[in-house]
Design a protein around this motif. Structure first.
Motif, short mmCIF file in Angstrom:
data_model
loop_
_atom_site.label_atom_id
_atom_site.label_comp_id
_atom_site.label_asym_id
_atom_site.label_seq_id
_atom_site.Cartn_x
_atom_site.Cartn_y
_atom_site.Cartn_z
N THR A 142 37.67 -198.81 106.02
CA THR A 142 39.09 -198.56 106.16
C THR A 142 39.72 -197.95 106.62
OG1 THR A 142 39.63 -198.89 103.97
CG2 THR A 142 39.54 -201.19 104.84
N PRO A 143 38.99 -196.90 106.95
CA PRO A 143 39.50 -195.63 107.35
C PRO A 143 41.48 -195.25 107.40
CG PRO A 143 39.45 -196.45 109.25
CD PRO A 143 38.85 -197.71 108.93
N LYS A 144 41.61 -196.59 107.31
CA LYS A 144 43.85 -196.02 107.44
C LYS A 144 44.44 -195.16 105.70
CE LYS A 144 45.34 -198.62 110.67
NZ LYS A 144 46.37 -199.36 111.74
N GLU A 145 42.91 -196.31 104.69
CA GLU A 145 42.99 -195.49 103.03
C GLU A 145 42.29 -194.53 102.80
OE1 GLU A 145 42.58 -198.90 101.24
OE2 GLU A 145 43.61 -200.41 103.06
N ALA A 146 41.95 -193.59 103.65
CA ALA A 146 40.54 -192.74 103.60
C ALA A 146 41.08 -191.52 103.10
CB ALA A 146 40.07 -192.33 104.56
N LYS A 147 42.69 -191.13 103.15
CA LYS A 147 42.76 -190.05 102.81
C LYS A 147 43.29 -190.69 100.84
CE LYS A 147 45.20 -188.30 106.49
NZ LYS A 147 45.79 -186.95 107.00
N GLU A 148 44.08 -191.32 100.71
CA GLU A 148 44.08 -192.08 99.53
C GLU A 148 43.29 -192.63 98.44
OE1 GLU A 148 46.79 -195.77 100.13
OE2 GLU A 148 47.96 -195.23 101.75
N LEU A 149 41.89 -192.62 99.22
CA LEU A 149 40.96 -192.27 97.72
C LEU A 149 40.54 -191.52 97.48
CD1 LEU A 149 39.12 -194.98 100.21
CD2 LEU A 149 39.93 -195.73 98.07
N LYS A 150 40.20 -190.28 97.74
CA LYS A 150 40.14 -189.38 97.76
C LYS A 150 38.93 -188.78 96.57
CE LYS A 150 44.88 -187.60 97.35
NZ LYS A 150 45.84 -187.05 96.88
N GLY A 151 37.63 -189.52 97.00
CA GLY A 151 36.34 -189.57 96.29
C GLY A 151 35.92 -190.49 95.29
N LYS A 152 37.55 -191.28 94.93
CA LYS A 152 37.12 -192.37 94.55
C LYS A 152 37.23 -194.08 94.82
CE LYS A 152 40.80 -190.00 91.49
NZ LYS A 152 41.91 -190.12 90.78
N GLY A 153 36.06 -194.50 94.34
CA GLY A 153 36.16 -195.89 94.01
C GLY A 153 37.24 -197.02 94.02
N ARG A 154 37.31 -198.00 94.04
CA ARG A 154 37.82 -198.93 93.76
C ARG A 154 37.34 -200.47 93.67
NH1 ARG A 154 40.65 -200.30 99.96
NH2 ARG A 154 39.14 -200.57 100.95
N LEU A 155 37.91 -201.72 92.75
CA LEU A 155 37.72 -202.46 93.05
C LEU A 155 38.57 -203.12 94.54
CD1 LEU A 155 38.13 -203.98 89.46
CD2 LEU A 155 35.32 -203.53 90.96
N ALA A 156 37.56 -203.56 95.16
CA ALA A 156 37.48 -204.35 96.63
C ALA A 156 37.93 -205.95 96.51
CB ALA A 156 36.50 -203.99 97.93
N VAL A 157 36.85 -205.89 95.58
CA VAL A 157 37.19 -207.94 95.18
C VAL A 157 37.67 -208.01 93.83
CG1 VAL A 157 37.02 -210.66 94.52
CG2 VAL A 157 36.21 -208.84 96.84
N SER A 158 38.84 -208.51 92.74
CA SER A 158 39.16 -208.24 91.60
C SER A 158 39.10 -209.82 91.14
CB SER A 158 40.11 -207.38 91.52
OG SER A 158 40.43 -207.88 90.08
N HIS A 159 38.81 -209.86 90.23
CA HIS A 159 38.42 -211.98 89.26
C HIS A 159 39.21 -212.93 90.22
CE1 HIS A 159 38.68 -209.24 86.34
NE2 HIS A 159 39.28 -208.48 86.48
N ARG A 160 38.15 -212.99 91.37
CA ARG A 160 37.88 -214.18 92.11
C ARG A 160 37.15 -214.77 91.82
NH1 ARG A 160 39.17 -214.45 97.66
NH2 ARG A 160 38.50 -217.06 98.71
N ARG A 161 37.66 -216.45 91.61
CA ARG A 161 37.41 -217.71 91.24
C ARG A 161 36.74 -218.09 91.89
NH1 ARG A 161 39.88 -220.12 86.23
NH2 ARG A 161 40.65 -218.14 84.83
N VAL A 162 35.27 -218.05 91.03
CA VAL A 162 34.16 -219.07 91.71
C VAL A 162 33.91 -220.81 91.10
CG1 VAL A 162 31.74 -219.33 93.29
CG2 VAL A 162 33.41 -217.41 93.12
N THR A 163 33.39 -221.39 91.94
CA THR A 163 33.00 -223.10 91.28
C THR A 163 32.11 -223.43 92.18
OG1 THR A 163 35.05 -224.37 92.48
CG2 THR A 163 35.24 -223.33 90.45
#
Length: 226
Positions: free
Chosen positions: A153-174
């Protein structure tokens, strides 16, 4: 970590073969929740489980993670880091204290898949006569390094500033096992609890894998509780 038996592995891929067999009614493709480029790598961490707040202590959490890693190696285009490498984390320190960011750095991974087993039942308490039917619910999260996120997601590259993130968070699987094609089974007397456990592990691993791999609606219905 408990090694998956050859019987369980065979069952997993027999189910995968059945999913692709002719005669399935709905071949519409469902895109993965997150598309990982083929040049990137992912590591599957042992899942947390009831009584085991850290997956490195859970035999079932380790086996589920191993099953997911094996299925992804077969089906995904991106690289899946071996579970042997995960166990090597013990060589430096106690891996239970590591964050997802630290795991990614130590294993040179772009993504870290983490899971928490919220429910695991081999018999429905509301079913009459002690019929066996396995069902599971997991909560999955995927950590993404800043480099991988900026590439995806190159549009968000500046906002990340070298920090990782949770791309998927607490998704339920059954998942359910056994299950007739496209519909939930009402249970069985014919399988032992051990066989139900093995089948549910395979179905759960497939359902988790669908987060990261494109698949058909038929494939999703056969493994999941949807």
């Amino acid at each position: 970590m408990k090694t998956m038996s050859l019987r369980a592995l065979g069952a997993a891929f027999s189910l995968a073969t059945l999913l692709l067999a002719p005669g399935c009614g709905n071949s519409e493709i469902i895109d993965p929740v997150i598309e990982i480029p083929d040049k990137r790598s992912l590591v599957v961490m042992p899942f947390k489980d009831e009584g085991f707040p850290n997956g490195f202590m859970s035999p079932r959490g380790g086996e589920l993670a191993s099953l997911v890693a094996r299925i992804l190696k077969e089906k995904a285009d991106f690289k899946v880091i071996s579970m042997d490498r995960v166990l090597e984390l013990y060589n430096d320190a106690d891996p239970r204290a590591l964050t997802a960011k630290q795991v990614a750095e130590k294993l040179n991974a772009d993504y870290v898949l983490m899971g928490d087993v919220l429910q695991w039942q081999l018999q429905d308490p509301d079913m009459y006569g002690g019929l066996h039917r396995g069902n599971s619910t997991l909560e999955m999260s995927i950590y993404e390094t800043s480099a991988a996120a900026a590439d995806r997601t190159p549009k968000e590259a500046k906002e990340l500033k070298g920090k990782g993130r949770l791309a998927v968070s607490h998704r339920r699987v059954t998942a359910l096992f056994p299950q007739e094609y496209g519909t939930a089974s009402y249970g069985t007397y014919e399988m032992s609890e051990k066989e139900i456990e093995a089948g549910l592990k395979n179905a759960t691993a497939l359902s988790v894998s669908w987060i990261l791999v494109g698949h058909t609606k038929d494939e999703e219905k056969l493994a999941s509780a949807k």
